[in-house]
Design a protein around this motif. Structure first.
Motif, PDB file in Angstrom:
ATOM      1  N   LEU A  35      28.286   1.254  57.004  1.00 54.27           N
ATOM      2  CA  LEU A  35      27.631   0.368  56.045  1.00 54.27           C
ATOM      3  C   LEU A  35      26.769  -0.671  56.749  1.00 54.27           C
ATOM      4  O   LEU A  35      27.248  -1.393  57.634  1.00 54.27           O
ATOM      5  CB  LEU A  35      28.682  -0.348  55.183  1.00 54.27           C
ATOM      6  N   SER A  36      25.511  -0.754  56.352  1.00 55.20           N
ATOM      7  CA  SER A  36      24.631  -1.811  56.846  1.00 55.20           C
ATOM      8  C   SER A  36      24.003  -2.532  55.656  1.00 55.20           C
ATOM      9  O   SER A  36      23.686  -1.928  54.635  1.00 55.20           O
ATOM     10  CB  SER A  36      23.548  -1.249  57.765  1.00 55.20           C
ATOM     11  N   LEU A  37      23.849  -3.837  55.793  1.00 56.50           N
ATOM     12  CA  LEU A  37      23.284  -4.692  54.754  1.00 56.50           C
ATOM     13  C   LEU A  37      22.114  -5.467  55.338  1.00 56.50           C
ATOM     14  O   LEU A  37      22.140  -5.845  56.512  1.00 56.50           O
ATOM     15  CB  LEU A  37      24.329  -5.676  54.225  1.00 56.50           C
ATOM     16  N   SER A  38      21.091  -5.722  54.526  1.00 56.34           N
ATOM     17  CA  SER A  38      19.974  -6.524  55.008  1.00 56.34           C
ATOM     18  C   SER A  38      19.340  -7.303  53.862  1.00 56.34           C
ATOM     19  O   SER A  38      19.404  -6.906  52.701  1.00 56.34           O
ATOM     20  CB  SER A  38      18.926  -5.665  55.702  1.00 56.34           C
ATOM     21  N   LEU A  39      18.740  -8.432  54.223  1.00 54.98           N
ATOM     22  CA  LEU A  39      17.966  -9.262  53.315  1.00 54.98           C
ATOM     23  C   LEU A  39      16.545  -9.278  53.863  1.00 54.98           C
ATOM     24  O   LEU A  39      16.334  -9.544  55.048  1.00 54.98           O
ATOM     25  CB  LEU A  39      18.533 -10.682  53.261  1.00 54.98           C
ATOM     26  N   VAL A  40      15.569  -8.981  53.012  1.00 56.84           N
ATOM     27  CA  VAL A  40      14.177  -8.879  53.441  1.00 56.84           C
ATOM     28  C   VAL A  40      13.321  -9.824  52.614  1.00 56.84           C
ATOM     29  O   VAL A  40      13.478  -9.914  51.393  1.00 56.84           O
ATOM     30  CB  VAL A  40      13.655  -7.429  53.279  1.00 56.84           C
ATOM     31  N   GLY A  41      12.437 -10.553  53.281  1.00 54.05           N
ATOM     32  CA  GLY A  41      11.447 -11.393  52.621  1.00 54.05           C
ATOM     33  C   GLY A  41      10.064 -10.967  53.082  1.00 54.05           C
ATOM     34  O   GLY A  41       9.841 -10.774  54.276  1.00 54.05           O
ATOM     35  N   ARG A  42       9.134 -10.801  52.148  1.00 51.12           N
ATOM     36  CA  ARG A  42       7.776 -10.362  52.483  1.00 51.12           C
ATOM     37  C   ARG A  42       6.772 -11.390  51.999  1.00 51.12           C
ATOM     38  O   ARG A  42       6.979 -12.038  50.985  1.00 51.12           O
ATOM     39  CB  ARG A  42       7.495  -9.012  51.821  1.00 51.12           C
ATOM     40  N   ASN A  43       5.674 -11.540  52.748  1.00 52.62           N
ATOM     41  CA  ASN A  43       4.610 -12.489  52.423  1.00 52.62           C
ATOM     42  C   ASN A  43       5.162 -13.913  52.288  1.00 52.62           C
ATOM     43  O   ASN A  43       4.939 -14.595  51.300  1.00 52.62           O
ATOM     44  CB  ASN A  43       3.862 -12.071  51.150  1.00 52.62           C
ATOM     45  N   LEU A  44       5.898 -14.360  53.286  1.00 58.07           N
ATOM     46  CA  LEU A  44       6.621 -15.622  53.215  1.00 58.07           C
ATOM     47  C   LEU A  44       5.746 -16.866  53.340  1.00 58.07           C
ATOM     48  O   LEU A  44       6.147 -17.932  52.896  1.00 58.07           O
ATOM     49  CB  LEU A  44       7.705 -15.651  54.304  1.00 58.07           C
ATOM     50  N   LEU A  45       4.579 -16.769  53.909  1.00 57.01           N
ATOM     51  CA  LEU A  45       3.754 -17.951  54.132  1.00 57.01           C
ATOM     52  C   LEU A  45       2.834 -18.285  52.959  1.00 57.01           C
ATOM     53  O   LEU A  45       2.260 -19.374  52.920  1.00 57.01           O
ATOM     54  CB  LEU A  45       2.930 -17.788  55.413  1.00 57.01           C
ATOM     55  N   HIS A  46       2.700 -17.384  51.995  1.00 55.00           N
ATOM     56  CA  HIS A  46       1.839 -17.605  50.834  1.00 55.00           C
ATOM     57  C   HIS A  46       2.550 -17.099  49.586  1.00 55.00           C
ATOM     58  O   HIS A  46       3.233 -16.085  49.627  1.00 55.00           O
ATOM     59  CB  HIS A  46       0.514 -16.846  50.973  1.00 55.00           C
ATOM     60  N   SER A  47       2.376 -17.806  48.457  1.00 59.19           N
ATOM     61  CA  SER A  47       3.024 -17.350  47.225  1.00 59.19           C
ATOM     62  C   SER A  47       2.368 -16.081  46.687  1.00 59.19           C
ATOM     63  O   SER A  47       3.012 -15.259  46.071  1.00 59.19           O
ATOM     64  CB  SER A  47       2.992 -18.444  46.169  1.00 59.19           C
ATOM     65  N   ALA A  48       1.072 -15.929  46.917  1.00 60.90           N
ATOM     66  CA  ALA A  48       0.353 -14.704  46.551  1.00 60.90           C
ATOM     67  C   ALA A  48      -0.921 -14.654  47.378  1.00 60.90           C
ATOM     68  O   ALA A  48      -1.493 -15.691  47.708  1.00 60.90           O
ATOM     69  CB  ALA A  48       0.016 -14.674  45.062  1.00 60.90           C
ATOM     70  N   GLU A  49      -1.342 -13.453  47.710  1.00 56.90           N
ATOM     71  CA  GLU A  49      -2.559 -13.307  48.500  1.00 56.90           C
ATOM     72  C   GLU A  49      -3.343 -12.104  48.008  1.00 56.90           C
ATOM     73  O   GLU A  49      -2.771 -11.113  47.572  1.00 56.90           O
ATOM     74  CB  GLU A  49      -2.247 -13.153  49.979  1.00 56.90           C
ATOM     75  N   GLN A  50      -4.654 -12.220  48.063  1.00 58.69           N
ATOM     76  CA  GLN A  50      -5.503 -11.101  47.691  1.00 58.69           C
ATOM     77  C   GLN A  50      -5.440 -10.082  48.818  1.00 58.69           C
ATOM     78  O   GLN A  50      -5.712 -10.387  49.970  1.00 58.69           O
ATOM     79  CB  GLN A  50      -6.937 -11.572  47.483  1.00 58.69           C
ATOM     80  N   ALA A  51      -5.054  -8.873  48.502  1.00 58.43           N
ATOM     81  CA  ALA A  51      -4.859  -7.850  49.528  1.00 58.43           C
ATOM     82  C   ALA A  51      -5.983  -6.830  49.562  1.00 58.43           C
ATOM     83  O   ALA A  51      -6.341  -6.353  50.620  1.00 58.43           O
ATOM     84  CB  ALA A  51      -3.534  -7.150  49.308  1.00 58.43           C
ATOM     85  N   PHE A  52      -6.525  -6.490  48.399  1.00 59.31           N
ATOM     86  CA  PHE A  52      -7.576  -5.486  48.366  1.00 59.31           C
ATOM     87  C   PHE A  52      -8.352  -5.609  47.065  1.00 59.31           C
ATOM     88  O   PHE A  52      -7.929  -6.281  46.130  1.00 59.31           O
ATOM     89  CB  PHE A  52      -7.013  -4.071  48.522  1.00 59.31           C
ATOM     90  N   ILE A  53      -9.484  -4.970  47.012  1.00 59.92           N
ATOM     91  CA  ILE A  53     -10.301  -4.910  45.805  1.00 59.92           C
ATOM     92  C   ILE A  53     -10.293  -3.458  45.353  1.00 59.92           C
ATOM     93  O   ILE A  53     -10.747  -2.564  46.065  1.00 59.92           O
ATOM     94  CB  ILE A  53     -11.734  -5.383  46.081  1.00 59.92           C
TER      95      ILE A  53
END
Length: 75
Positions: A35-53
């Motif tokens: 058993l392995s457990l993990s907590l992941v956080g993504r894009n932590l420095l900005h609440s939302a960012e434009q990634a692509f058009i």
């Protein structure tokens, strides 16, 4: 694991996406051999960012900050 992500300013059809620096973080624990457990956080420095058009939509797409838990059991 801590990962920093950088992008350059990009443009497409007259629209610009600004350069960014952001971070993802994964904290993992091997509870047992199976058993392995993990907590992941993504894009932590900005609440939302434009990634692509997207070509199919007139507006730009944004990726928001997110968190999730992961559990893996191997038998």
């Amino acid at each position: 694991m801590l990962a920093f992500i950088t992008t350059q300013t990009r443009s497409w059809n007259g629209s610009n996406i600004d350069a960014i620096v952001d971070a993802d973080l994964r904290l993992g624990w091997q509870a047992t051999e199976a058993l392995s457990l993990s907590l992941v956080g993504r894009n932590l420095l900005h609440s939302a960012e434009q990634a692509f058009i997207a070509e199919a939509w007139e507006s730009a797409s944004a990726i928001e900050r997110s968190f999730y838990l992961n559990a893996t059991y191997k038998w």
